[in-house]
Design an enzyme around this catalytic site. Structure first.
Site, short mmCIF file in Angstrom:
data_model
loop_
_atom_site.label_atom_id
_atom_site.label_comp_id
_atom_site.label_asym_id
_atom_site.label_seq_id
_atom_site.Cartn_x
_atom_site.Cartn_y
_atom_site.Cartn_z
CB CYS A 119 0.86 -4.54 12.88
SG CYS A 119 -0.58 -4.13 13.90
CB CYS A 120 -0.96 -5.82 8.05
SG CYS A 120 -1.22 -4.05 7.92
CB CYS A 202 -6.43 -0.23 11.90
SG CYS A 202 -6.53 -2.03 11.80
CB CYS A 205 -3.30 2.30 9.94
SG CYS A 205 -2.33 1.40 11.17
CB CYS A 229 -2.90 -4.80 4.86
SG CYS A 229 -4.34 -5.64 4.20
#
Length: 234
Positions: A119-120, A202, A205, A229
């Site tokens: 995702c990162c 985010c 997170c 990340c």
């Protein structure tokens, strides 16, 4: 001479300069090829103030992952207004995000470290690479105090992944030193910092840290990792 081979001489020169002087020196030496990535954290706000107040030819950009706090987005507008400057906002590729969500679900990053890093990569690493392409110097707001991983970094170093010189002007600044500068210069910052959010990424997170916790403990709080990340991997 290649950029990488310039590191030693640049390091010697920057050692005697303040962060603002270092930014001015590099922006003059690599005119039009110096960029600053801001995540709107307090460190980044300090650097934005130094760039804008000294009218340095350094392009400022930020990554909007699509999952940021409203307070972070609002700070972009407040910062642009205060310093009469523009922060270029980059977004992840639409198809990449759609494929990611289709594969792992909207919040699949909670399921594994591998998913979270994927995702990162889609939301942050890929847009960053686009922003850095063709430039010579990447300025960051990293501080050694933030984590054990960052304490091993140098003020100026070579980023192999992006083939660029990386300058961390505030690396040796303490938290107290940073906050004194913010107060003195009346620098706007994210109100979430006053609620215990020492490191803001985010929204899904990030959480506020507890007393005695590491400054990065609130990032990806459900996993045991180096709390990075991939943007600043060693």
């Amino acid at each position: 001479m290649s950029l990488k081979k310039n590191l030693h001489s640049l390091s010697e020169k920057l050692e005697s300069l303040t962060p603002a002087e270092g930014l001015a020196f590099l922006s003059d030496l690599f005119r039009g090829k110096v960029v600053f990535s801001t995540s709107l954290g307090q460190e980044d706000q300090v650097i934005t103030q130094m760039i804008a107040s000294n009218f340095l030819p350094i392009n400022i950009f930020s990554l909007d992952t699509g999952r940021l706090f409203p307070e972070t987005l609002d700070l972009i507008a407040r910062t642009e207004s205060k310093y009469n400057t523009k922060i270029k906002v980059l977004y992840p590729e639409r198809d990449s995000v759609e494929n990611l969500v289709h594969k792992q679900g909207i919040n699949g990053f909670y399921d594994s470290v591998e998913n979270r890093k994927s995702c990162c990569h889609v939301r942050k690493v890929e847009p960053l690479k686009r922003a850095l392409l063709g430039n010579s110097v990447w300025v960051t707001g990293l501080r050694a105090e933030q984590s054990a991983n960052r304490s091993e970094m140098n003020k100026i170093e070579w980023d192999e992944s992006n083939q660029i010189i990386k300058f961390n002007p505030l690396l040796d600044w303490t938290y107290i030193q940073m906050m004194e500068y913010i107060e003195k210069k009346n620098i706007p910052y994210n109100p979430l910092h006053d609620k215990g959010f020492t490191s803001i990424g985010c929204a899904p997170c990030t959480r506020a840290i507890l007393p005695g916790e590491d400054a990065r403990a609130g990032r990806w709080w459900w996993e045991d990792s180096k709390k990075e990340c991939g943007l600043h991997a060693k």
